[in-house]
Structure formats: structure tokens, C-alpha cells
Design an enzyme around this catalytic site. Sequence first.
Site, short mmCIF file in Angstrom:
data_model
loop_
_atom_site.label_atom_id
_atom_site.label_comp_id
_atom_site.label_asym_id
_atom_site.label_seq_id
_atom_site.Cartn_x
_atom_site.Cartn_y
_atom_site.Cartn_z
N GLY A 167 0.82 -1.21 0.00
CA GLY A 167 0.00 0.00 0.00
C GLY A 167 0.85 1.26 0.00
O GLY A 167 0.58 2.20 0.74
N SER A 193 1.25 3.41 -2.52
CA SER A 193 0.96 4.33 -3.62
C SER A 193 0.48 5.70 -3.17
O SER A 193 0.50 6.66 -3.95
CB SER A 193 -0.07 3.70 -4.56
OG SER A 193 -1.27 3.43 -3.87
N ARG A 194 0.01 5.80 -1.94
CA ARG A 194 -0.46 7.11 -1.44
C ARG A 194 -0.54 7.07 0.09
O ARG A 194 -0.28 6.03 0.71
CB ARG A 194 -1.82 7.48 -2.04
CG ARG A 194 -2.91 6.51 -1.71
CD ARG A 194 -4.30 7.01 -2.12
NE ARG A 194 -5.28 6.07 -1.64
CZ ARG A 194 -5.68 5.00 -2.31
NH1 ARG A 194 -5.19 4.75 -3.51
NH2 ARG A 194 -6.57 4.16 -1.79
N GLY A 237 21.82 6.08 -6.27
CA GLY A 237 22.30 4.70 -6.23
C GLY A 237 21.34 3.73 -5.57
O GLY A 237 21.71 2.65 -5.12
N ASN A 251 1.23 -2.34 5.34
CA ASN A 251 0.49 -1.08 5.52
C ASN A 251 -0.83 -1.03 4.74
O ASN A 251 -1.72 -0.29 5.12
CB ASN A 251 1.40 0.08 5.07
CG ASN A 251 0.62 1.35 4.81
OD1 ASN A 251 0.26 2.07 5.74
ND2 ASN A 251 0.31 1.63 3.54
N SER A 267 -4.06 0.11 14.11
CA SER A 267 -4.83 1.35 14.32
C SER A 267 -5.24 1.41 15.79
O SER A 267 -5.41 0.36 16.43
CB SER A 267 -6.09 1.33 13.46
OG SER A 267 -7.01 2.31 13.90
N ASN A 305 -14.44 0.53 17.69
CA ASN A 305 -15.12 1.72 17.17
C ASN A 305 -16.43 1.29 16.53
O ASN A 305 -16.43 0.45 15.62
CB ASN A 305 -14.23 2.41 16.12
CG ASN A 305 -14.71 3.81 15.79
OD1 ASN A 305 -15.41 4.44 16.59
ND2 ASN A 305 -14.36 4.28 14.62
N TYR A 307 -13.20 -3.57 10.38
CA TYR A 307 -11.90 -2.87 10.38
C TYR A 307 -11.18 -3.05 11.72
O TYR A 307 -9.99 -3.38 11.76
CB TYR A 307 -12.14 -1.39 10.09
CG TYR A 307 -10.89 -0.54 10.00
CD1 TYR A 307 -10.07 -0.60 8.88
CD2 TYR A 307 -10.55 0.34 11.03
CE1 TYR A 307 -8.92 0.20 8.79
CE2 TYR A 307 -9.42 1.13 10.95
CZ TYR A 307 -8.61 1.06 9.83
OH TYR A 307 -7.48 1.84 9.75
N LYS A 328 -7.59 -4.89 12.63
CA LYS A 328 -6.48 -4.17 13.26
C LYS A 328 -6.10 -4.79 14.61
O LYS A 328 -4.92 -4.79 14.98
CB LYS A 328 -6.84 -2.68 13.42
CG LYS A 328 -7.03 -1.96 12.07
CD LYS A 328 -5.78 -2.04 11.22
CE LYS A 328 -5.86 -1.24 9.94
NZ LYS A 328 -4.63 -1.34 9.13
P1 NAP Z 1 -5.12 5.42 1.93
O1 NAP Z 1 -4.64 6.79 1.70
O2 NAP Z 1 -6.49 5.02 1.51
O3 NAP Z 1 -4.04 4.39 1.30
C1 NAP Z 1 -4.27 3.02 1.33
C2 NAP Z 1 -3.14 2.33 0.62
O4 NAP Z 1 -3.41 0.91 0.65
C3 NAP Z 1 -3.02 2.74 -0.83
O5 NAP Z 1 -1.67 2.78 -1.21
C4 NAP Z 1 -3.74 1.62 -1.55
O6 NAP Z 1 -3.20 1.41 -2.85
C5 NAP Z 1 -3.40 0.42 -0.67
N1 NAP Z 1 -4.39 -0.64 -0.84
C6 NAP Z 1 -5.68 -0.66 -0.43
N2 NAP Z 1 -6.26 -1.79 -0.84
C7 NAP Z 1 -5.32 -2.49 -1.51
C8 NAP Z 1 -5.32 -3.74 -2.17
N3 NAP Z 1 -6.42 -4.52 -2.22
N4 NAP Z 1 -4.18 -4.17 -2.77
C9 NAP Z 1 -3.07 -3.40 -2.73
N5 NAP Z 1 -3.00 -2.22 -2.11
C10 NAP Z 1 -4.12 -1.78 -1.51
O7 NAP Z 1 -5.08 5.07 3.50
P2 NAP Z 1 -4.04 5.47 4.64
O8 NAP Z 1 -4.76 6.34 5.58
O9 NAP Z 1 -2.75 5.90 4.08
O10 NAP Z 1 -3.91 4.04 5.36
C11 NAP Z 1 -2.69 3.29 5.37
C12 NAP Z 1 -2.77 2.32 6.53
O11 NAP Z 1 -2.88 3.05 7.75
C13 NAP Z 1 -4.00 1.40 6.47
O12 NAP Z 1 -3.66 0.11 6.91
C14 NAP Z 1 -4.94 2.06 7.46
O13 NAP Z 1 -5.85 1.13 8.00
C15 NAP Z 1 -3.95 2.56 8.50
N6 NAP Z 1 -4.48 3.62 9.35
C16 NAP Z 1 -4.89 4.81 8.83
C17 NAP Z 1 -5.40 5.78 9.69
C18 NAP Z 1 -5.85 7.11 9.20
O14 NAP Z 1 -6.41 7.88 10.00
N7 NAP Z 1 -5.66 7.46 7.94
C19 NAP Z 1 -5.50 5.52 11.06
C20 NAP Z 1 -5.08 4.29 11.55
C21 NAP Z 1 -4.56 3.35 10.69
P3 NAP Z 1 -4.06 1.19 -4.20
O15 NAP Z 1 -5.40 1.79 -4.01
O16 NAP Z 1 -3.21 1.82 -5.23
O17 NAP Z 1 -4.12 -0.31 -4.35
#
Ligand code: NAP
Length: 249
Positions: free
Chosen positions: A15, A17-18, A57, A92, A144, A151, A157, A161
Site C-alpha cells: 500500500g 501508492s499514497r 544509487g 500497511n 490502528s 469503534n 476494520y 487491526k
Molecule cells: P489510503 O490513503 O487510503 O491508502 C491506502 C493504501 O493501501 C493505498 O496505497 C492503496 O493502494 C493500498 N491498498 C488498499 N487496498 C489495496 C489492495 N487490495 N491491494 C493493494 N493495495 C491496496 O489510506 P491510509 O490512511 O494511508 O492508510 C494506510 C494504513 O494506515 C492502512 O492500513 C490504514 O488502515 C492505517 N491507518 C490509517 C489511519 C488514518 O487515520 N488514515 C489511522 C489508523 C490506521 P491502491 O489503491 O493503489 O491499491
Amino acid sequence: MERLVLEGKRCVVTGGSRGIGLAIVKAFLAEGASVEYYARSRADEHDELAAAAAAAGRELLWTACDVSDAVALEAAIEATVGRAAPDVVVNNAGVTRDGLVFRMSLDDWHAVLDTNLTSAFVVARTAARAMIKRRAGSIINVSSVVGITGNGGQTNYSSSKAGLIGFTKSLAREVASRGVRVNAVAPGFVDTAMTEAISDEARVKLLAQIPLGRTGTADEIASVVVFLASSMSSYITGEVIKIDGGMAM
Ligand code: NAP
């Protein structure tokens, strides 16, 4: 010259990509690592990041992979490990499919568990085998705070986690004697695409529960992941570090 904390390390990030994953990819590159990330899409900044990495490199690779497809994911991680054993793996990739339990479909349950939890098992199983052989490695699972507190509306979810926390501690016990560390981070409320859909009203309520009074940034999660990936945390395993502005203290 100052030594970078991940100089020459090979890191895999699911994950990437963003959001938080991309921040981890960038932080790893900045600390001297080569990085391969798995995601269904390529990071918008991929070409610039890959060019900068190559000039220094290092390598940045994107592997197109849907991590909820365990068979495809297994093939991807086998190929990665076949090229070179990773020093660091970050599980992630994550999704939400929120809803009250009575209205939650089995599909919503499985989609979240497969993406968030089963993927970590599939990746860590193969990666840990390679790490054990080299008597070194760091695996970091992105959990998380809701895996700790629960929650409403997120039974799928928060189960995924919480499962990651149990997985982290159990695997840490299995591999510690072979020099491999396994830890988790538990972010609170971080501004990314995942939290974009939260209504203004819910956001105000959430902010009121955060002692530091603000949301976190993806970079603030990435810096703790760098710490856990590096030898700075060499005596830490089986730990879950909350990064939540005090929300779940
Ligand atoms: P996000 O911006 O939605 O990014 C999610 C990432 O996961 C993207 O790179 C997406 O890539 C990848 N992904 C999702 N489904 C996938 C799949 N089936 N196969 C491959 N890649 C997949 O979310 P984020 O907030 O950065 O979350 C990252 C992590 O942090 C997650 O595990 C989330 O549960 C955790 N987290 C986030 C928060 C928060 O407040 N944001 C809080 C606690 C925990 P593609 O769509 O390109 O596949």
C-alpha cells in the site's frame, strides 16, 4: 558525512501508492534504502521518486498487486524474496468498509479482513523465512488505535487491526531468537484519502478526543516506522506504538 539510518537496506511496503504508505516509502528512500511497494496503482510521483532514488544509487520499484488476492500476493512476495531477501517489510495496505454490524455484508467483512490482515500473514510468512536465514530483519504492521479501543461502525476494520496486534506479538515470539523483530504502529486520526469522507460534524467530535488537538500527518507515522525499521530500535520487539496525539492513552 552523516550515515543514513537505513543505508543499503532493502524494504518492502504494501500500500505504498499514497497516504501513510507513500510517506513511508519516501522516508525509507530519504534514509538510504531501496524500496519496493505493492499496490494496485502506481504513486503519482513514482517517476520523480524513482529518478531521484536512481541518482542516489538506490532503487524504487512498484509491483502491481491486489493484496486481497492471497495467491497473487504470495507470488509477488516469493518473487521479491527471490531477487533479494528484504531487511524490512511494512504491512500497511488497508481499507475500510464501514457499517453497523447488523447491516454489514459478509463481503464487506471478508474484503477488509483479507486486505488488512490476511495480506500481512501472507507477506510476513515468506519474508520472515528469508529473514530468519540471514538472522536479521524488521517487520512492521500498520494497525490502528481502533484495534485497541474498538469503534462503532467498524467491526470489520477494528477486528482486522486487533488481529494485526495479536499477529505481531505471536510472530515476534516465534522469530525473536533468530534475530527478526516484529512490531506494530497504531495510528489515530491521520489526514489521508481514507479519512477524507468523515463528515465535518464527526471530525469535530474526533478532534475533541485528541489531547494534542489536531489530526496526525502521514509523515508523523512514517518517522516512527523508520525508527522501528532501523537499528535505533534494536531492543524492541512485539511492541505496539500508538501514534495518536494522546487519543487512546
Ligand atoms: P489510503 O490513503 O487510503 O491508502 C491506502 C493504501 O493501501 C493505498 O496505497 C492503496 O493502494 C493500498 N491498498 C488498499 N487496498 C489495496 C489492495 N487490495 N491491494 C493493494 N493495495 C491496496 O489510506 P491510509 O490512511 O494511508 O492508510 C494506510 C494504513 O494506515 C492502512 O492500513 C490504514 O488502515 C492505517 N491507518 C490509517 C489511519 C488514518 O487515520 N488514515 C489511522 C489508523 C490506521 P491502491 O489503491 O493503489 O491499491
